[in-house]
Structures are given as C-alpha cells and as structure tokens.
Design a protein around this motif. Structure first.
Motif, PDB file in Angstrom:
ATOM      1  N   LYS A  19      -0.401   5.692   9.753  1.00 40.94           N
ATOM      2  CA  LYS A  19       0.537   5.132  10.252  1.00 40.94           C
ATOM      3  C   LYS A  19       1.150   6.668  10.064  1.00 40.94           C
ATOM      4  O   LYS A  19       1.323   7.983   9.644  1.00 40.94           O
ATOM      5  CB  LYS A  19       1.722   4.789   9.500  1.00 40.94           C
ATOM      6  CG  LYS A  19       0.857   3.361   8.748  1.00 40.94           C
ATOM      7  CD  LYS A  19       0.767   2.358  10.091  1.00 40.94           C
ATOM      8  CE  LYS A  19       0.212   0.748   9.239  1.00 40.94           C
ATOM      9  NZ  LYS A  19       0.298   0.203   9.823  1.00 40.94           N
ATOM     10  N   GLY A  20       1.992   6.910  11.286  1.00 40.29           N
ATOM     11  CA  GLY A  20       2.347   8.153  12.048  1.00 40.29           C
ATOM     12  C   GLY A  20       3.851   8.235  11.798  1.00 40.29           C
ATOM     13  O   GLY A  20       4.960   7.076  10.657  1.00 40.29           O
ATOM     14  N   GLU A  22       6.301  13.704   4.186  1.00 44.96           N
ATOM     15  CA  GLU A  22       6.136  12.523   5.331  1.00 44.96           C
ATOM     16  C   GLU A  22       4.941  12.622   5.590  1.00 44.96           C
ATOM     17  O   GLU A  22       4.194  11.679   5.984  1.00 44.96           O
ATOM     18  CB  GLU A  22       7.446  12.769   5.977  1.00 44.96           C
ATOM     19  CG  GLU A  22       8.521  12.015   5.646  1.00 44.96           C
ATOM     20  CD  GLU A  22       9.791  11.807   6.597  1.00 44.96           C
ATOM     21  OE1 GLU A  22      10.366  12.500   7.388  1.00 44.96           O
ATOM     22  OE2 GLU A  22      10.899  11.723   5.896  1.00 44.96           O
ATOM     23  N   TRP A  23       4.418  13.992   6.171  1.00 47.15           N
ATOM     24  CA  TRP A  23       3.204  14.197   6.267  1.00 47.15           C
ATOM     25  C   TRP A  23       2.420  14.362   5.326  1.00 47.15           C
ATOM     26  O   TRP A  23       1.021  13.291   5.979  1.00 47.15           O
ATOM     27  CB  TRP A  23       3.099  15.430   7.080  1.00 47.15           C
ATOM     28  CG  TRP A  23       3.833  15.718   7.810  1.00 47.15           C
ATOM     29  CD1 TRP A  23       5.007  16.410   8.529  1.00 47.15           C
ATOM     30  CD2 TRP A  23       3.530  14.779   9.690  1.00 47.15           C
ATOM     31  NE1 TRP A  23       5.552  16.549   9.433  1.00 47.15           N
ATOM     32  CE2 TRP A  23       4.695  15.966  10.224  1.00 47.15           C
ATOM     33  CE3 TRP A  23       2.694  15.100   9.880  1.00 47.15           C
ATOM     34  CZ2 TRP A  23       4.859  16.072  12.117  1.00 47.15           C
ATOM     35  CZ3 TRP A  23       1.988  14.486  11.590  1.00 47.15           C
ATOM     36  CH2 TRP A  23       3.488  14.826  12.218  1.00 47.15           C
ATOM     37  N   GLN A  24       2.472  13.562   4.288  1.00 48.26           N
ATOM     38  CA  GLN A  24       1.387  13.831   3.464  1.00 48.26           C
ATOM     39  C   GLN A  24       0.569  12.093   3.294  1.00 48.26           C
ATOM     40  O   GLN A  24      -0.105  11.751   3.029  1.00 48.26           O
ATOM     41  CB  GLN A  24       1.499  14.297   2.220  1.00 48.26           C
ATOM     42  CG  GLN A  24       1.105  15.799   1.635  1.00 48.26           C
ATOM     43  CD  GLN A  24       2.026  16.339   0.240  1.00 48.26           C
ATOM     44  OE1 GLN A  24       2.534  15.920   0.056  1.00 48.26           O
ATOM     45  NE2 GLN A  24       0.649  17.152  -0.520  1.00 48.26           N
ATOM     46  N   ILE A  25       2.191  11.483   3.249  1.00 43.38           N
ATOM     47  CA  ILE A  25       2.579   9.969   3.262  1.00 43.38           C
ATOM     48  C   ILE A  25       1.520   9.299   4.472  1.00 43.38           C
ATOM     49  O   ILE A  25       0.967   8.712   4.199  1.00 43.38           O
ATOM     50  CB  ILE A  25       3.514   9.631   2.946  1.00 43.38           C
ATOM     51  CG1 ILE A  25       4.534   9.977   1.529  1.00 43.38           C
ATOM     52  CG2 ILE A  25       3.815   7.688   3.346  1.00 43.38           C
ATOM     53  CD1 ILE A  25       5.949   9.891   1.615  1.00 43.38           C
ATOM     54  N   SER A  26       2.080  10.412   5.962  1.00 41.41           N
ATOM     55  CA  SER A  26       0.931   9.549   6.765  1.00 41.41           C
ATOM     56  C   SER A  26       0.175   9.847   6.860  1.00 41.41           C
ATOM     57  O   SER A  26      -0.878   8.602   7.104  1.00 41.41           O
ATOM     58  CB  SER A  26       1.773  10.835   8.126  1.00 41.41           C
ATOM     59  OG  SER A  26       1.642  10.047   8.927  1.00 41.41           O
ATOM     60  N   ARG A  27      -0.991  10.914   6.152  1.00 43.14           N
ATOM     61  CA  ARG A  27      -2.551  11.235   6.428  1.00 43.14           C
ATOM     62  C   ARG A  27      -3.005   9.870   5.125  1.00 43.14           C
ATOM     63  O   ARG A  27      -4.130   9.502   5.764  1.00 43.14           O
ATOM     64  CB  ARG A  27      -2.705  12.365   5.577  1.00 43.14           C
ATOM     65  CG  ARG A  27      -2.768  13.233   6.714  1.00 43.14           C
ATOM     66  CD  ARG A  27      -3.584  14.639   5.685  1.00 43.14           C
ATOM     67  NE  ARG A  27      -2.768  15.121   5.051  1.00 43.14           N
ATOM     68  CZ  ARG A  27      -1.597  15.967   5.011  1.00 43.14           C
ATOM     69  NH1 ARG A  27      -0.904  16.037   6.279  1.00 43.14           N
ATOM     70  NH2 ARG A  27      -1.153  16.444   3.878  1.00 43.14           N
ATOM     71  N   ARG A  28      -1.894   9.943   3.880  1.00 46.46           N
ATOM     72  CA  ARG A  28      -2.797   8.733   3.066  1.00 46.46           C
ATOM     73  C   ARG A  28      -2.445   7.403   3.713  1.00 46.46           C
ATOM     74  O   ARG A  28      -3.573   6.128   3.999  1.00 46.46           O
ATOM     75  CB  ARG A  28      -1.790   8.302   2.316  1.00 46.46           C
ATOM     76  CG  ARG A  28      -3.041  10.096   1.498  1.00 46.46           C
ATOM     77  CD  ARG A  28      -2.710  10.557  -0.094  1.00 46.46           C
ATOM     78  NE  ARG A  28      -2.900   9.634  -0.866  1.00 46.46           N
ATOM     79  CZ  ARG A  28      -2.668   8.989  -2.335  1.00 46.46           C
ATOM     80  NH1 ARG A  28      -1.281   9.698  -3.027  1.00 46.46           N
ATOM     81  NH2 ARG A  28      -2.750   8.044  -3.080  1.00 46.46           N
ATOM     82  N   TYR A  29      -1.322   7.190   4.422  1.00 43.32           N
ATOM     83  CA  TYR A  29      -0.613   5.544   4.956  1.00 43.32           C
ATOM     84  C   TYR A  29      -1.577   5.264   6.465  1.00 43.32           C
ATOM     85  O   TYR A  29      -1.965   4.005   6.498  1.00 43.32           O
ATOM     86  CB  TYR A  29       0.378   5.913   5.062  1.00 43.32           C
ATOM     87  CG  TYR A  29       1.232   4.617   4.711  1.00 43.32           C
ATOM     88  CD1 TYR A  29       0.425   3.061   4.034  1.00 43.32           C
ATOM     89  CD2 TYR A  29       2.530   3.886   6.043  1.00 43.32           C
ATOM     90  CE1 TYR A  29       1.410   1.703   4.524  1.00 43.32           C
ATOM     91  CE2 TYR A  29       2.774   2.775   6.421  1.00 43.32           C
ATOM     92  CZ  TYR A  29       2.626   1.511   5.233  1.00 43.32           C
ATOM     93  OH  TYR A  29       3.467   0.429   5.653  1.00 43.32           O
ATOM     94  N   TYR A  58       0.916  -1.038  -0.160  1.00 43.48           N
ATOM     95  CA  TYR A  58      -0.083  -0.175  -0.139  1.00 43.48           C
ATOM     96  C   TYR A  58       1.095   1.593  -0.014  1.00 43.48           C
ATOM     97  O   TYR A  58       0.654   2.341  -0.753  1.00 43.48           O
ATOM     98  CB  TYR A  58      -0.796  -0.045   1.629  1.00 43.48           C
ATOM     99  CG  TYR A  58      -1.749   1.195   1.554  1.00 43.48           C
ATOM    100  CD1 TYR A  58      -2.527   1.709   0.288  1.00 43.48           C
ATOM    101  CD2 TYR A  58      -1.814   2.341   2.749  1.00 43.48           C
ATOM    102  CE1 TYR A  58      -3.580   2.769   0.124  1.00 43.48           C
ATOM    103  CE2 TYR A  58      -2.936   3.383   2.352  1.00 43.48           C
ATOM    104  CZ  TYR A  58      -3.321   3.276   1.516  1.00 43.48           C
ATOM    105  OH  TYR A  58      -4.084   4.544   1.261  1.00 43.48           O
ATOM    106  N   LEU A  59       2.026   1.377   0.636  1.00 45.98           N
ATOM    107  CA  LEU A  59       2.611   2.258   1.028  1.00 45.98           C
ATOM    108  C   LEU A  59       3.440   2.459  -0.527  1.00 45.98           C
ATOM    109  O   LEU A  59       3.632   3.656  -0.910  1.00 45.98           O
ATOM    110  CB  LEU A  59       4.059   1.985   1.883  1.00 45.98           C
ATOM    111  CG  LEU A  59       5.206   3.129   1.616  1.00 45.98           C
ATOM    112  CD1 LEU A  59       4.305   4.670   2.022  1.00 45.98           C
ATOM    113  CD2 LEU A  59       6.009   2.407   2.683  1.00 45.98           C
ATOM    114  N   TYR A  60       4.100   1.670  -1.473  1.00 44.12           N
ATOM    115  CA  TYR A  60       3.936   1.311  -2.680  1.00 44.12           C
ATOM    116  C   TYR A  60       3.220   1.718  -3.289  1.00 44.12           C
ATOM    117  O   TYR A  60       3.916   3.077  -4.048  1.00 44.12           O
ATOM    118  CB  TYR A  60       4.845  -0.100  -2.926  1.00 44.12           C
ATOM    119  CG  TYR A  60       5.183   0.144  -4.507  1.00 44.12           C
ATOM    120  CD1 TYR A  60       6.781  -0.444  -4.825  1.00 44.12           C
ATOM    121  CD2 TYR A  60       4.711  -0.355  -5.468  1.00 44.12           C
ATOM    122  CE1 TYR A  60       6.885   0.349  -6.240  1.00 44.12           C
ATOM    123  CE2 TYR A  60       4.861  -0.706  -6.412  1.00 44.12           C
ATOM    124  CZ  TYR A  60       6.005  -0.139  -6.901  1.00 44.12           C
ATOM    125  OH  TYR A  60       6.468  -0.553  -8.454  1.00 44.12           O
ATOM    126  N   ALA A  61       2.149   1.790  -3.457  1.00 41.96           N
ATOM    127  CA  ALA A  61       0.876   2.763  -4.715  1.00 41.96           C
ATOM    128  C   ALA A  61       0.959   4.328  -4.096  1.00 41.96           C
ATOM    129  O   ALA A  61       0.847   4.712  -4.836  1.00 41.96           O
ATOM    130  CB  ALA A  61      -0.438   1.715  -3.812  1.00 41.96           C
TER     131      ALA A  61
END
Length: 146
Positions: free
Chosen positions: A78-79, A69-76, A49-52
């Motif tokens: 995870k912290g 990293e914050w944008q990724i965090s929201r979609r993922y 999912y992170l790769y996606a």
C-alpha cells in the motif's frame, strides 16, 4: 488489465501442512484472537496483515518495532498515506502503540483482546458474529452448501 481479466499464478501443487517444520520457510507468529476483530465495526481484515508486519519487525531486546513507513509500505503493498492511516487505525483499535521519541516512529504491538473480552467491550462485534453464525445455521437447515 480490465476488471474481467484475472491474473492467474501457477500453484506449487504442494499441500501446506502447518504442522510440518521447514528449514526453508519462516513464519510470522500472530495471535489467533486477532481474527475476531474483523467483526468490529470499521475494522478492515487487511489490518490483520499490517499487524502481522509490525509483529514481524518487533525486536524483543528493544521492546518495540522500528521499521520505516517505506519498509512497511513495501511489505504491505500500500502507499504511504494508506500505511499511515491504517497504522493509526490499528492504534485506535488498541492493537499497537505508536510513538516517536526521536528519529523513526516506533511501534509496540499489543496482544489482542480474547474473543470473550472483545465481545464484552464491543457488543456490535458480537452481534455481527452471531448474525453470521445464525445465517450459516439457517443455510445448513435449508440443505444449502456450506
């Protein structure tokens, strides 16, 4: 919420038909070969999912993805520390390249190895896959529900 309680969400009751085109939906392309990576030791299925997410942020014109990293965090979901750890894991598995030329980090998603290539380079993954398949076949021979 206790461990015995479950959060139940209502379903749309609409069958998802992947062959139908929809103007209301947007889909992230993800190479099917990445699904074989779940057999690699220490690889977590959630990495797919992170790769996606990285693939979805990829900008063809620039040749990389540049979410924060914050944008990724929201979609993922995870912290930040988990995001950083999992991004490094994706890099260690050869699925992305992370660099920081200036400002935000940039990410280049690489095509995953084919199933054949992956199993050649990681015999442990092939063994895990084969063991699972043999267990399935044994259950089928016993007349078990598959």
């Amino acid at each position: 919420m206790t461990m015995t309680q479950q959060l139940l969400l209502p379903s749309t009751k609409e069958v998802f038909n992947k062959s139908e085109k929809s103007k209301e939906s947007f889909f992230v392309k993800m190479p099917a070969d990445i699904m074989h990576y779940v057999h690699v030791p220490n690889y977590k299925p959630e990495y797919n999912y992170l790769y996606a997410i990285i693939v979805d942020y990829y900008n063809v014109d620039y040749g990389y993805a540049y979410p924060t990293e914050w944008q990724i965090s929201r979609r993922y979901g995870k912290g930040i520390q988990t995001v950083r750890t999992h991004l490094r894991a994706l890099e260690s598995f050869g699925l992305i390249k992370i660099s920081k030329p200036k400002g935000n980090k940039i990410y280049v998603p690489y095509k995953p190895l084919s199933k054949r290539e992956l199993f050649e380079k990681c015999p442990e993954a092939q063994k895990k896959f084969t063991d699972n398949k043999q267990a399935e076949d044994a259950e089928r021979r016993r007349g078990g529900r598959i």
